[in-house]
Write a protein that holds these residues in place. Sequence first.
Motif, short mmCIF file in Angstrom:
data_model
loop_
_atom_site.label_atom_id
_atom_site.label_comp_id
_atom_site.label_asym_id
_atom_site.label_seq_id
_atom_site.Cartn_x
_atom_site.Cartn_y
_atom_site.Cartn_z
N UNK A 1 -11.40 7.31 -2.10
CA UNK A 1 -10.16 7.79 -1.28
C UNK A 1 -10.67 8.47 0.01
N UNK B 1 0.90 -1.27 -0.03
CA UNK B 1 0.14 -0.10 -0.06
C UNK B 1 0.78 1.23 -0.01
N UNK B 2 2.01 1.07 0.26
CA UNK B 2 3.09 2.15 0.15
C UNK B 2 3.58 2.55 -1.41
N UNK B 3 3.50 1.50 -2.20
CA UNK B 3 3.98 1.60 -3.46
C UNK B 3 2.97 2.66 -4.19
N UNK B 4 3.51 2.95 -5.26
CA UNK B 4 2.79 3.85 -6.42
C UNK B 4 1.52 3.02 -6.90
N UNK B 5 0.39 3.56 -7.09
CA UNK B 5 -0.41 2.80 -7.56
C UNK B 5 -0.97 3.30 -9.14
N UNK B 6 -0.94 2.51 -10.03
CA UNK B 6 -1.29 2.83 -11.49
C UNK B 6 -2.70 2.09 -11.83
N UNK C 1 -0.54 -2.42 -7.77
CA UNK C 1 0.22 -1.60 -6.77
C UNK C 1 1.22 -2.45 -5.98
N UNK D 1 -0.38 14.16 -5.25
CA UNK D 1 -0.61 12.70 -5.08
C UNK D 1 -1.22 12.21 -6.37
N UNK E 1 -1.56 6.95 -8.50
CA UNK E 1 -1.70 7.52 -7.22
C UNK E 1 -0.43 7.52 -6.37
N UNK E 2 0.21 8.57 -5.97
CA UNK E 2 1.51 8.39 -5.25
C UNK E 2 1.29 8.54 -3.79
N UNK E 3 1.56 7.55 -2.96
CA UNK E 3 1.03 7.50 -1.53
C UNK E 3 1.77 8.49 -0.76
N UNK F 1 -6.53 11.44 0.45
CA UNK F 1 -5.71 10.86 -0.65
C UNK F 1 -5.07 9.66 -0.20
N UNK F 2 -5.81 8.89 0.59
CA UNK F 2 -5.48 7.34 0.75
C UNK F 2 -6.60 6.39 0.18
#
Lengths: 168, 182
Positions: free
Chosen positions: A49, A5-10, A35, B153, B180-182, A52-53
């Motif tokens: 979200x 979950x700390x990685x960039x999500x695409x 992700x 983000x 989306x960048x955490x 922003x999470x």
Amino acid sequence: LPDDWQQEMTIVSDRAEIDRKTGIGVYEGNVILTQGTLKIEASRLTLIRNDDKLEKAVAEGQPARYQQQMAADKPLTRAQGKRIDYFATQREVRVKGSARLEQEGNLFTGDLLTYDMTAETISASGGQAATSSAETSSGDGETSPGRIRMVIQPQSSSDNSEKAGEAQ
Amino acid sequence: MRKRYLLLIVTLVFGLALMAVDRYTQELVPFQTDSSVREADYYGEGLFSRQYGASGSLDQTFMAARSIHYPQEQRTEFSGPILTSTDDDGKQWQVTALQGEIQDNDHLLYLIGDVEIRPVSDNAMIIQTPALVYNSDTRIAETSDPVTITSPQIRVNATGMTMDLDRQRIEFRSEVTTHYVP
């Protein structure tokens, strides 16, 4: 993996609609979310979200697919079903509608499967007995409606001897 | 007999000459009307206009470094247009571009060149595209060109977009990649 979950999500999709006020994004058409080791494929994906999470992702498809590696030394956990709810904060996956989940060689099918990643538990329910046509799960097993099916792989002898050695 | 032939030849030459002159004048006329159509009837420097809503609150302002109006085409061209609009939550958004164009009595503002949409107060997000059509009545911006959205983000690339500035809803039409960048 725990730090997925700390990685960039695409997210790649044909179309998308983002509502900046509610933080909800709806992605449609060949949707692929990645992700870290998490990967979700669907025809429609709704992302909710908060600050922003990622709070929750709802994937729908024929079927929608989910896969993720729970630990570095474990194989991928895969799931598929008509609808997959991925609760990021609770680290829980709920698969509904011809649900199927494979983990470390074990297979679970039924109408609703819930996988708790933290407790590493899987709960399954058969759901309502199908009144019209019989609903069978895809893949090799036959599940009559309203029933669940689990195939648990026996632990291999090397695991057993290891355990016995530890016990002495 | 010879006189008659001579007369016929002279008439023929005279007729051909007339036709040549006629064709030459026809070519000239459109050129002249073209240049008169392009003639502007006013030039503006530092245009500033305000638009108020039914409740009397300031809805939108529009500024432009230069504006030129062409009466025959019923069209105005702007240099450096800056449009500021207030959304439902009272947040102000700014739309800027290199050039702009609007037809008389129309709500569609055509923006061309480095079009950007961003909030006025912070850098929460910036939307960039080469060209955009903004409807100042419905406050909906549309483009069929590539679009990039960048925020701390999120980064989105797509082709084609419809943005409802009031409701803060953005629809991407195709080839959407979201990071989306955490």
